[in-house]
Write a protein that holds these residues in place. Structure first.
Motif, PDB file in Angstrom:
ATOM      1  N   LYS A   5       0.989  -1.231  -0.050  1.00  0.00           N
ATOM      2  CA  LYS A   5       0.038  -0.129  -0.030  1.00  0.00           C
ATOM      3  C   LYS A   5       0.837   1.392   0.205  1.00  0.00           C
ATOM      4  O   LYS A   5       0.722   2.288  -0.747  1.00  0.00           O
ATOM      5  N   LYS A   8       2.567   1.743  -3.324  1.00  0.00           N
ATOM      6  CA  LYS A   8       1.455   2.353  -4.091  1.00  0.00           C
ATOM      7  C   LYS A   8       1.121   3.708  -3.960  1.00  0.00           C
ATOM      8  O   LYS A   8       1.171   4.621  -4.883  1.00  0.00           O
ATOM      9  N   GLU A   9       1.164   4.118  -2.728  1.00  0.00           N
ATOM     10  CA  GLU A   9       0.646   5.699  -2.545  1.00  0.00           C
ATOM     11  C   GLU A   9       1.934   6.452  -3.291  1.00  0.00           C
ATOM     12  O   GLU A   9       1.997   7.400  -3.658  1.00  0.00           O
ATOM     13  N   GLN A  10       3.262   5.865  -2.914  1.00  0.00           N
ATOM     14  CA  GLN A  10       4.482   6.596  -3.270  1.00  0.00           C
ATOM     15  C   GLN A  10       4.297   6.687  -4.954  1.00  0.00           C
ATOM     16  O   GLN A  10       4.637   7.706  -5.485  1.00  0.00           O
ATOM     17  N   ASP A  13       1.501   8.893  -6.232  1.00  0.00           N
ATOM     18  CA  ASP A  13       0.987  10.108  -5.498  1.00  0.00           C
ATOM     19  C   ASP A  13       0.351  11.352  -6.022  1.00  0.00           C
ATOM     20  O   ASP A  13      -0.660  11.582  -5.631  1.00  0.00           O
ATOM     21  N   LEU A  16      -3.455  10.353  -7.030  1.00  0.00           N
ATOM     22  CA  LEU A  16      -4.213   9.971  -5.877  1.00  0.00           C
ATOM     23  C   LEU A  16      -4.584  11.695  -5.234  1.00  0.00           C
ATOM     24  O   LEU A  16      -5.737  11.463  -4.880  1.00  0.00           O
ATOM     25  N   ASP A  21      -8.035   8.037  -3.042  1.00  0.00           N
ATOM     26  CA  ASP A  21      -7.919   6.383  -3.432  1.00  0.00           C
ATOM     27  C   ASP A  21      -8.996   5.668  -3.807  1.00  0.00           C
ATOM     28  O   ASP A  21      -8.983   4.521  -4.289  1.00  0.00           O
ATOM     29  N   SER A 335       1.811  11.021   1.240  1.00  0.00           N
ATOM     30  CA  SER A 335       0.529  10.470   0.636  1.00  0.00           C
ATOM     31  C   SER A 335      -0.311   9.981   1.618  1.00  0.00           C
ATOM     32  O   SER A 335      -1.483  10.330   1.818  1.00  0.00           O
ATOM     33  N   GLN A 336       0.323   9.383   2.749  1.00  0.00           N
ATOM     34  CA  GLN A 336      -0.777   8.659   3.701  1.00  0.00           C
ATOM     35  C   GLN A 336      -1.335   9.917   4.470  1.00  0.00           C
ATOM     36  O   GLN A 336      -2.638   9.894   4.668  1.00  0.00           O
ATOM     37  N   ILE A 339      -4.191  11.582   2.078  1.00  0.00           N
ATOM     38  CA  ILE A 339      -5.161  10.774   1.648  1.00  0.00           C
ATOM     39  C   ILE A 339      -6.102  10.639   3.174  1.00  0.00           C
ATOM     40  O   ILE A 339      -7.404  10.455   2.964  1.00  0.00           O
TER      41      ILE A 339
END
Length: 521
Positions: A5, A8-10, A13, A16, A21, A335-336, A339
């Motif tokens: 996960k 994928k976020e990286q 980015d 997103l 997401d 990203s985390q 999001i």
């Protein structure tokens, strides 16, 4: 799983931040069918493979020719003689290991003859460089199955797209130039809890410098309110003091020199946006007070029913405020964190939309209208290709009014229809063989005149355009193919994610003048 996960976020980015997401998940669950791996087709698919489309299937019965290799970056000389679908699939898959690529070594015409339901399984079907007869047949199959169909053609220096979809609902339209709806002056419960989960004083430098500016402003606004009897900064002097208050929160190094924290600079720049008071505009109040809004009957149009439902939400669940819009601007953050914050606003917006839906249902029941599950959508409805091409339902008004200017992009639409007619009669496009250009000019002129006569169109097409389209020889220059492929991929993503409003329904690009136009045909 967590590592996957995070990676994928990286990897995704930037996108997103555009579609969230949930939009990325829709993309990853989609299966796109591309018909014909031409230069336009592969450029288009490249722009879907890179952002992580779930799967694609290329349908193409052609073998790779020298001409293909000359204008298609996804084919090379050792592919000559091989099936074009297979060769393009192998090279496109190298762009993104997350994507599953498939190919079918058959023409779309054969599939339509033997297994038309083959096309029902896809999220969207994209047909490139197809003759008119195939477009109409495929368009009919997809229309009856409610599968979106995107038609693309690069013809010389002209690009053409046509979206064919019965009804497409846009869940998040992302309107331009709208004021941000952040609610920092009136934070809802979930936002308060999310802000409380951050402790800026005990954070490591990396997390501190990647905290979204909305959180920073919210944290410092809490402190400000405590020190100023619950009054937010209102005038210029107070806002300047508040900006300085935020600046003091920047981490300092061992020598007491402030670190370079761009997110705090962003917070300072966005103080006005953040402190924008949550209130209902006078124009919306006027609509709420209008007779159409307050006297809903069985004859009331949907817009006013929806507006009345929003008014009832404002007076009940909304505590005097409109539903939360649910979007936030892009900002410096990992990203985390971005999001997570994005989802706080989005989930609140969905709760508010569900509450409005209940008011819509109650209103419709009260006036005896049938009620299904309602949500607040933008709806795009296109006409079918059969309607557009039929003599009885052709949109003559749009064509003739656009042709008031004889050099309008509409002339290219008519020319593309004429070269399709030429193809039906001669099984090739005009000017494909150089030695036939001159004799093809008169043949194409006959096709133009028969088209205008059939549709009773009293418009004039200059001979220059007929000459130009013969000189094109149905060539597919890579520069035009790349532009059209990028544009078409954006429209496909809009359809798949149900975010942003797609064009309706015909798009023409003129590479000579770098202009474009959209027509309702």
């Amino acid at each position: 799983m967590a590592a996957t996960k995070a990676s994928k976020e990286q990897k995704y980015d930037r996108q997103l931040r555009l579609w969230g997401d949930h939009g990325q998940e829709a993309l990853e669950n989609a299966h796109v069918c591309l018909i014909n791996a031409t230069a336009t087709g592969t450029e288009l698919l490249k722009n879907l493979v890179l952002p992580g489309i779930g799967a694609f299937t290329i349908v193409d019965g052609h073998t790779v020719s020298g001409e293909d290799v000359g204008n298609n970056f996804f084919l090379c000389s050792n592919n000559i003689g091989k099936n074009r679908a297979q060769a393009a699939t192998e090279l496109l898959q190298e762009l993104n290991s997350d994507v599953s690529g498939n190919f079918v070594e058959e023409s779309p015409e054969k599939l339509l003859d033997n297994d038309p339901e083959f096309f029902h399984r896809f999220t969207i079907v994209i047909g490139v460089q197809l003759p008119e007869s195939t477009c109409l047949r495929l368009g009919s199959v997809l229309w009856s199955a409610s599968v979106p169909f995107l038609v693309c053609k690069t013809y010389g220096l002209i690009g053409y797209m046509r979206l064919v979809v019965q009804e497409h609902t846009v869940i998040e339209s992302h309107p331009d130039n709208a004021l941000e709806d952040l609610r920092l002056d009136l934070p809802f419960g979930e936002l308060k809890n999310h802000v409380q989960s951050y402790d800026l004083d005990s954070m490591e430098k990396k997390d501190h410098s990647h905290t979204p500016w909305i959180i920073i402003v919210a944290k410092y606004l809490e402190k400000w309110l405590v020190e100023h009897n619950g009054q937010p900064p209102k005038n210029y002097k107070e806002k300047e003091a508040f900006r300085q208050f935020i600046r003091e929160g920047v981490l300092k190094n061992d020598n007491g020199v402030p670190e370079d924290e761009e997110n705090f600079e962003e917070a300072v720049k966005n103080v006005n946006t953040a402190l924008n008071p949550t209130k209902i505009s006078s124009s919306v109040e006027d609509l709420f007070n209008s007779e159409q809004c307050n006297n809903v009957t069985s004859q009331t149009p949907s817009f006013w029913v929806m507006l009345r439902a929003v008014k009832e939400f404002v007076h009940n669940e909304g505590n005097g405020n409109l539903p939360v819009r649910g979007t936030i601007p892009d900002m410096i953050a990992d990203s985390q964190k971005f999001i997570s914050l994005q989802n706080v606003y989005r989930e609140k917006a969905m709760q508010d939309a569900a509450a409005v839906s209940k008011h819509v249902e109650r209103l419709l029941k009260s006036v005896g209208k049938f009620v299904g599950r309602k949500q607040m959508f933008v709806v795009v409805r296109c006409r079918s290709l059969a309607e557009e091409y039929s003599v009885d339902s052709v949109n003559k008004d749009e064509i003739t009014s656009s042709m008031d200017s004889p050099d309008s992009e509409m002339v290219f639409y008519l020319m593309l229809r004429a070269v399709d007619r030429f193809y039906q009669q001669h099984s090739r496009y005009p000017g494909v063989y150089n030695y036939q250009v001159e004799e093809d000019i008169s043949k194409l002129k006959l096709c133009v005149n028969s088209l205008l006569q059939e549709y009773s169109l009293n418009v004039n097409i200059k001979d220059d355009y007929i000459h130009e389209f013969c000189r094109y020889g149905a060539a597919e220059p890579h520069t035009v193919a790349a532009f059209l492929g990028g544009s078409a991929a954006q429209e496909a993503i809009k359809i798949i994610s149900r975010q942003f409003v797609p064009f309706n329904n015909t798009f023409i690009y003129n590479a000579m003048s770098q202009t474009s136009a959209t027509f309702h045909l």
